[in-house]
Design an enzyme around this catalytic site. Structure first.
Site, PDB file in Angstrom:
ATOM      1  N   GLY A 116       0.729  -3.031  -2.661  1.00  0.00           N
ATOM      2  CA  GLY A 116       0.168  -1.782  -2.162  1.00  0.00           C
ATOM      3  C   GLY A 116       1.181  -0.658  -2.217  1.00  0.00           C
ATOM      4  N   SER A 117       2.257  -0.860  -3.035  1.00  0.00           N
ATOM      5  CA  SER A 117       3.241   0.194  -3.239  1.00  0.00           C
ATOM      6  C   SER A 117       3.860   0.667  -1.928  1.00  0.00           C
ATOM      7  CB  SER A 117       2.606   1.377  -4.002  1.00  0.00           C
ATOM      8  OG  SER A 117       1.963   0.926  -5.170  1.00  0.00           O
ATOM      9  N   TYR A 128      -5.910  -9.822  -0.498  1.00  0.00           N
ATOM     10  CA  TYR A 128      -4.733 -10.664  -0.277  1.00  0.00           C
ATOM     11  C   TYR A 128      -5.054 -11.927   0.489  1.00  0.00           C
ATOM     12  CZ  TYR A 128      -2.140  -7.080  -2.563  1.00  0.00           C
ATOM     13  OH  TYR A 128      -1.682  -6.206  -3.512  1.00  0.00           O
ATOM     14  N   SER A 192       3.777  -6.453  -6.584  1.00  0.00           N
ATOM     15  CA  SER A 192       4.053  -5.020  -6.482  1.00  0.00           C
ATOM     16  C   SER A 192       5.171  -4.783  -5.458  1.00  0.00           C
ATOM     17  CB  SER A 192       2.745  -4.292  -6.163  1.00  0.00           C
ATOM     18  OG  SER A 192       2.952  -2.969  -5.757  1.00  0.00           O
ATOM     19  N   PHE A 239      -4.661   2.559 -15.297  1.00  0.00           N
ATOM     20  CA  PHE A 239      -4.855   2.700 -13.853  1.00  0.00           C
ATOM     21  C   PHE A 239      -3.671   3.308 -13.109  1.00  0.00           C
ATOM     22  CE2 PHE A 239      -8.611   0.246 -14.381  1.00  0.00           C
ATOM     23  CZ  PHE A 239      -8.300  -0.918 -15.058  1.00  0.00           C
ATOM     24  N   ASP A 290       1.615  -2.870 -17.768  1.00  0.00           N
ATOM     25  CA  ASP A 290       2.116  -2.244 -16.538  1.00  0.00           C
ATOM     26  C   ASP A 290       3.197  -1.251 -16.951  1.00  0.00           C
ATOM     27  OD1 ASP A 290       3.272  -1.558 -14.100  1.00  0.00           O
ATOM     28  OD2 ASP A 290       3.312  -3.625 -13.350  1.00  0.00           O
ATOM     29  N   GLY A 321      -2.881  -5.995 -11.212  1.00  0.00           N
ATOM     30  CA  GLY A 321      -3.997  -6.563 -10.473  1.00  0.00           C
ATOM     31  C   GLY A 321      -4.724  -7.706 -11.160  1.00  0.00           C
TER      32      GLY A 321
END
Lengths: 346, 638
Positions: A116-117, A128, A192, A239, A290, A321
Site C-alpha cells: 500500500g506504498s 491481504y 510493495s 497502473f 513494474d 498486484g
C-alpha cells in the site's frame, strides 16, 4: 493527453485478465482521489473505500484467524492466521487452542507486512486477508500480519518500529517455537512497502543478533533520486506512475529528505553496509512491468555484493498486484517459489 | 472467504492474452468466473461485487472515469480530483459499477448549485384550539396495569411556538446533549441543498437488487466469529476456558460439573483485573441464574421490561460514557436528513423514544438547512411506565420547547405500547389532517422516517411479531427506515455457540469502555461511575442472552447479513449510507476521549462502529422496495 491515456489503458488491458484489470484500475483511480497535491491524505475516504474483513476463529478452508493487540499505547494490532486447531469439543476454538503449536514438527512463522506504498491498506483489508490465508495453506505456516502505522500521519521510522515490535512479540510467544530444538523459525515477508519494511526489520534483526530464517520480498518498494530506465520506459503504462511513487516517498520519508535516504535506497549513497552482518537469505520477486524494477534489481544485486544469499525471481510479463488474484501462471508459480524457499530454509 | 478451488477455467492457471481478449468480446469475465449473471468469484472474495457478464462494461466505465479525471499533473485536474475526494459523496464501494456511475454522474452534473429555495413563509397561525388543550393531554390514558398491558395510549402535543413562550415562559432548554453540540452538520448542507432529482438519482442508483452471491455472503457471515485478543494473561485465558466449560456443562445438563466449574470461576475471577474480570463476573452470574433458576420467575432482573426506570438511567449513562448510541443517532439522523431533502412536511416515528436523545440534533440540522426547516411531526413510542410516570409526554414537551427556540413547527404524539407489534398503521397517521389546511392550499404529503435503534431484535422473541411490525412500517410508506442493531449473532445455534459469541462480543465492548473511562476520568472525573453504570447496562443484556429462553429472551441480536435478508423478505431495499456520514462519524469519534481504538467501517451501504477490528453495532437504511406494488395496507393485512 486523452489520446495517450487511451493507449495506456489498452496496453495494460492486454497483459492481465480482465477481472484483475478491473481490480487494480479501481484501486488506482480511488488512490488518485486520496492523494492531495499538498501532501495530505484523505484518510477518512481511504478507510471508507477499503474493503475489510473481520478475523474468524471458525475455520474457513482449514484456516482460522484472530486479532491480537500487540502494543496498547500505539494500538498496534496484528492478525494471526493459522491452521485450524483440533478442538476438544465440537465447539469453536478457544484461546488456549488457538495459542497452541499447530505442529510438533518445525513450522514457519511468517511475519507479513501488507503493501500500500506505506499509506494504504490494513491487515484487515480483504486483499491481504486473502493472501495471508493462502500462505497458511501453502506452507503450513502461522502468519502474523502486522497492522503497522501508515504515512503520511506516521512517517519513517514508525513502520519499521512496528515491524520490530512484532518481531519481538513473536519471539516471546512459546507456542510459535517448533521442532526438537524448540526454535522460532521466523520469516519476514511483504509486498510493495511491506517488502521494504521486511528488509529494514531484517537489518535490525541482524544487528541485534535475532535470527531470521528468510526474507520474502514481493515487488518490494525501493527508489532513489535518479530516474532509472525502467521508470522512464514504464511510467503511466501499467497502473503506476513516477508521480505517485514520488508522492508516497515524500509522505513516508522525513521532512526534507530526498529519495536517497537509506529507507528508500538501502544500497544508495547513504545506505548502511551489510557486509559481515548475519543478514538472512532473501527471495526477491520482481514483476517485469513494474516501473521500479531497476531499483528492485539493484537491491538484489546489492545483497549479493554484500555477500548475502538472494534468489531472484523475475516475471517478465507480470504487473504489480499479480499475487492478489489466483488467475495467472505468475500467481501459481510464484507461490511455488515461496513455498520452496520457506521449506528449504525452515 | 477463500476460493482456492476456483481455479482458472482451463485448470492449469495458464492464461493467454489472446484468449482473454476473445472472452472480453463475449462480454464475459475471465478466470474463475464460471456462471452467467453471477458475480465474479475472485473479486467477490476480495469484497467487490461485479457480475461476470458485466466485467467488460465495468472496465469501460473505469476507463471513462480515468479519462474524466485526466492526469493529475494538470493544475485544473488537481482541482477536479480533489473535488471528487472532498465534495463528492461516495456510496457502496463494493459495487464498483454503481460507485463509478455515481462519480461520473457527479462529474457531469452542473458545477453550480441550483438556486436555494426562497425563504420559508412565516409559520402558519397557531391552531384554533382553546389554550388549555395545550396543557391537557388529549386522548391520554395512563395505564395502571402491569407490563403486559397492550392498549395504545397517546399523547398529542400540537404546539405553536409563540403561544408557548407567551403563556408558559419556559426556561431556555439546556443545551442539547453534549454530543449533539459536537456534531457538525454544516458541511452536509451541500447534500441538503441538492435538488430532489439528485436525491432520486442517488436512491435509484443504490437500489440494485442483491446479486446471487449475497446468500453465500450471508452463509459465510453467519459463521464468522471475530476475536480480538487484548489480554493474553494466563489467568484471563484460564477464566475464559472455565466459563466455556461451564457453559458446555450447562448445555449437557451436567449440573454437578457446572457447579464445580462455577466455584473454579469464582476463584479465578478474583485474580483477574480490568475488563476481563467484570465481563466474566456478568457471565458467571448469568450462568448461575441459568443453573439455579428460581422457579417460576426465571428471567426476573434480566429484562429491560422489568424496570423501565432503571433501564432508562442505565441507558442514559451508557449514552454518555461511550460513543455507541451517539454513533447510532448520528448516522441514522444523517440518513433521515438526506431522505427529507426538499420535503416541507416530515414525520419521524421513533420506535424507542426513551429520553428522546436522538432528536435535538436532527431538529437543529433541519433548522439550519438552506431553505429552512420543514414542519416536523414526531411520534415517540415507549413501553408502559409505572404508575403516574408521564415520561413519554414530558420528553415531547421538552423537545417542543427546543423546537420553539429554533422556530420549527413541531408536533408530538406519544404512543405507549407494550410491544411494537401492537402498532397499527392508523395510529401513525396525522391526527390533525384536514383540520388546519389554509383555504384550499394543497398539502404536500408527509415524508415519513421510521427509526429503530436496538428495537427490532426484541421482536424475534415472538414468532410473527417482526413481520407484523415491518408490515405496519411498509403501510405508512416511509421514505426512509433507519435501523441500528448489535452486530453479533446471539440468536442462533446451540447455547454454547451463543454463549461463546456473546463472550467475545461483550469482552470487546467492555474493553472499549475501559479505555474511554480512563480518558474521561483524566479529563473531568466521573468517568468511572459512568463506566460502572454502562457495564450494568450491558450486564443486563448478558443476563438475558445467557439465562433466558423463549419469550423472555429478548436480546436476540442478529448480524447485518441476517437483517438484510429479513428486510429484503419484508419488501425493503437498502439505501446506501455514504462517505459524508462516514467521515463525520469518524471525526466525532476522534473527538471522543479514549477514541483511539474505535473504528467506523463501511459494509455494503451500511456503517458499523467497532472496537479495533471488531464491528459492534451497525446502522442501515431502507426504503420500500420499488417492485412492491399494490395497496400496501392490504398487503400488510395479508
Amino acid at each position: 493527453m486523452a489520446g495517450s491515456n487511451e493507449i495506456n489503458a489498452n496496453e495494460s488491458k492486454t497483459v492481465v485478465p480482465l477481472n484483475t484489470w478491473v481490480l487494480i484500475s479501481n484501486f488506482k483511480l480511488a488512490y488518485n482521489m486520496l492523494r492531495r497535491p499538498d501532501g495530505t491524505f484523505d484518510r477518512h475516504l481511504a478507510e471508507f473505500l477499503d474493503r475489510k474483513v473481520t478475523a474468524n476463529v471458525a475455520p474457513v478452508n482449514g484456516v482460522v484467524s484472530f486479532d491480537v493487540l500487540i502494543d496498547r499505547p500505539t494500538s498496534l494490532l496484528a492478525r494471526i492466521y493459522r491452521p485450524a486447531p483440533a478442538t476438544a469439543s465440537a465447539a469453536v476454538a478457544l484461546l488456549p487452542d488457538l495459542c497452541r503449536s499447530p505442529s510438533p514438527d518445525p513450522f514457519p512463522v511468517i511475519i507479513f507486512f501488507h503493501g500500500g506504498s506505506f499509506a494504504h491498506s490494513s491487515s484487515n483489508s480483504a486483499i491481504y486477508d486473502s493472501l495471508c490465508r493462502r500462505f497458511v495453506s501453502l506452507c503450513g505456516a502461522v502468519v502474523v500480519s502486522v497492522n503497522y502505522r501508515r504515512a503520511p500521519e506516521h512517517k519513517y521510522p514508525c513502520a519499521y518500529d512496528d515491524g520490530w515490535a512484532a518481531l519481538r512479540w513473536v519471539s516471546g510467544e512459546p507456542w510459535l517455537r517448533s521442532g526438537k530444538d524448540a526454535k522460532l523459525r521466523v520469516f519476514l515477508a511483504g509486498d510493495s512497502s511491506g517488502g521494504n519494511i521486511a528488509h529494514h526489520v531484517a537489518v535490525r534483526a541482524a544487528k541485534s543478533g535475532v535470527e531470521v530464517s528468510g526474507n520474502v520480498l514481493l515487488n518490494p518498494m525501493f527508489g532513489g533520486n535518479r530516474r532509472t530506465e525502467s521508470e522512464k520506459r514504464l511510467d503511466r503504462k501499467y497502473f503506476v506512475t513516477i508521480e505517485d511513487r514520488d508522492w508516497y516517498w515524500k509522505a513516508y520519508l522525513p521532512e526534507g529528505a530526498d529519495r536517497d535516504h537509506p529507507a528508500c535506497n538501502p544500497f544508495g549513497p547513504n545506505g548502511a553496509k551489510l557486509e559481515g552482518l548475519p543478514f538472512t537469505g532473501s527471495l526477491v520477486v520482481v514483476a517485469g512491468l513494474d516501473l521500479v524494477q531497476d531499483w528492485q534489481l539493484a537491491y538484489a544485486q546489492g545483497l549479493k555484493e554484500a555477500g548475502h544469499s538472494v534468489k531472484l525471481v523475475y516475471r517478465e510479463q507480470a504487473t504489480i498486484g499479480f499475487y492478489l488474484l489466483p488467475n495467472t501462471d505468475h500467481f501459481y508459480q510464484v507461490m511455488d517459489e515461496i513455498n520452496d524457499f520457506v521449506g528449504s530454509n525452515l | 472467504m477463500k476460493r482456492e478451488h476456483q481455479d482458472a477455467v482451463d485448470g492449469g492457471g495458464s492464461w493467454h492474452p489472446e484468449a482473454a481478449a476473445m472472452e472480453d468480446e463475449k462480454g464475459k469475465g475471465t478466470m474463475g468466473a464460471e456462471e452467467d449473471g453471477g458475480d465474479d468469484e475472485l473479486l467477490a472474495a476480495l469484497g467487490y461485487k461485479v457480475r461476470s457478464s458485466e466485467m467488460a462494461d465495468v472496465a469501460q466505465k473505469l476507463e471513462q472515469l480515468e479519462k474524466a479525471m485526466g492526469s493529475s499533473t494538470a493544475a485544473n485536474d488537481d482541482a477536479l480530483v480533489s473535488h471528487l475526494a472532498s465534495d463528492t459523496v461516495h456510496y457502496n464501494p463494493s459495487d464498483i459499477a454503481t460507485w463509478v456511475d455515481n462519480i461520473l454522474w457527479e462529474l457531469n452534473a452542473s458545477p453550480t448549485p441550483l438556486a436555494p429555495r426562497p425563504p420559508s413563509p412565516p409559520p402558519p397561525p397557531p391552531p384554533a384550539v382553546p389554550l388549555q388543550n395545550h396543557h391537557h393531554q388529549r386522548h391520554f390514558d395512563l395505564p395502571l396495569a402491569g407490563p403486559e398491558q397492550s392498549t395504545i395510549t397517546t399523547v398529542d402535543l400540537p404546539t405553536a411556538p409563540r403561544r408557548l413562550a407567551d403563556n408558559y415562559d419556559p426556561k431556555p432548554l439546556p443545551a442539547p446533549h453534549a454530543a449533539a453540540g459536537r456534531i457538525v452538520y454544516g458541511s452536509d448542507a451541500q447534500s441538503v441543498v441538492a435538488p430532489s432529482p439528485r436525491d432520486r438519482k442517488r436512491m435509484k442508483v443504490c437500489s440494485s437488487p442483491p446479486s446471487s452471491s449475497s446468500t453465500t455472503d450471508a452463509a459465510k457471515s453467519d459463521k464468522a466469529l471475530p476475536v480480538v485478543v487484548v489480554d493474553t494473561q494466563e489467568a484471563g485465558i484460564r477464566l475464559v476456558h472455565a466459563l466455556m466449560a461451564c457453559a458446555e456443562a450447562v448445555q449437557q445438563e451436567s449440573l454437578k460439573a457446572a457447579d464445580a466449574l462455577m466455584k473454579q470461576i469464582t476463584v479465578l475471577n478474583t485474580s483477574q483485573g480490568g475488563a476481563m474480570r467484570k465481563v466474566a463476573g456478568y457471565f458467571a452470574e448469568a450462568l448461575t441464574r441459568r443453573i439455579y433458576r428460581p422457579q417460576p420467575h426465571r428471567g426476573v432482573g434480566c429484562s429491560s421490561r422489568d424496570s423501565a426506570a432503571l433501564d432508562n438511567i442505565l441507558h442514559q449513562h451508557f449514552y454518555e460514557s461511550s460513543p455507541y448510541l451517539k454513533f447510532a443517532h448520528f448516522t441514522a439522523n444523517q440518513a433521515i436528513l438526506e431522505a427529507f431533502a426538499g420535503c416541507r412536511r416530515v414525520h419521524v416515528v421513533d420506535f424507542g423514544m426513551r429520553q428522546g436523545l436522538q432528536w435535538p440534533a436532527l431538529l437543529q440540522a433541519l433548522a439550519l438547512r438552506p431553505g429552512g426547516p420543514p414542519a416536523f411531526r414526531l411520534t415517540g413510542i415507549g413501553p408502559p411506565q409505572p404508575a403516574h410516570s408521564g415520561a413519554l409526554q414530558e420528553v415531547g414537551w421538552k423537545l417542543a420547547q427546543l423546537a420553539g427556540t429554533i422556530r420549527i413547527d413541531f408536533r408530538y404524539r406519544g404512543l405507549v405500547a407494550a410491544s411494537l407489534a401492537d402498532l397499527e398503521p392508523h395510529m401513525l397517521l396525522d391526527p390533525n389532517t384536514g383540520d388546519y389546511s389554509d383555504g384550499g392550499e394543497d398539502e404536500e404529503p408527509e415524508a415519513v422516517a421510521v427509526n429503530s435503534v436496538f428495537e427490532l431484535h426484541g421482536l424475534l422473541a415472538r414468532p410473527g411479531a417482526l413481520e407484523k411490525v415491518l408490515g405496519t412500517v411498509r403501510a405508512v410508506q416511509p421514505r426512509i427506515v433507519t435501523v441500528v442493531e448489535q452486530e453479533a449473532n446471539h440468536n442462533g445455534g446451540t447455547f454454547v455457540e451463543r454463549f461463546t459469541e456473546a463472550l467475545h462480543y461483550y469482552s470487546t465492548m467492555f474493553d472499549s469502555l475501559e479505555g474511554g473511562a480512563l480518558a474521561a476520568d483524566a479529563a473531568c472525573g466521573g468517568g468511572r461511575r459512568d463506566q460502572g453504570l454502562s457495564e450494568a447496562y450491558l450486564g443486563r443484556q448478558i443476563c438475558n442472552v445467557v439465562s433466558c429462553e423463549g419469550v423472555e429472551r429478548t436480546e436476540r441480536h442478529e448480524a447485518l447479513a441476517q437483517w438484510r435478508a429479513r428486510m429484503g423478505r419484508a419488501g425493503f431495499d437498502p439505501v446506501a449510507i455514504g462517505s459524508n456520514a462516514f467521515k463525520q462519524a469518524s471525526m466525532l469519534l476522534a473527538l471522543f476521549a479514549g477514541g483511539d481504538g474505535y473504528r467506523v467501517e463501511e459494509k455494503e451501504g451500511c456503517l458499523t462502529l467497532g472496537w479495533h477490528t471488531r464491528p459492534l453495532i451497525a446502522t442501515s437504511a431502507w426504503r420500500v422496495a420499488a417492485s412492491a406494488g399494490g395497496d400496501p395496507i392490504a398487503a400488510a393485512a395479508a
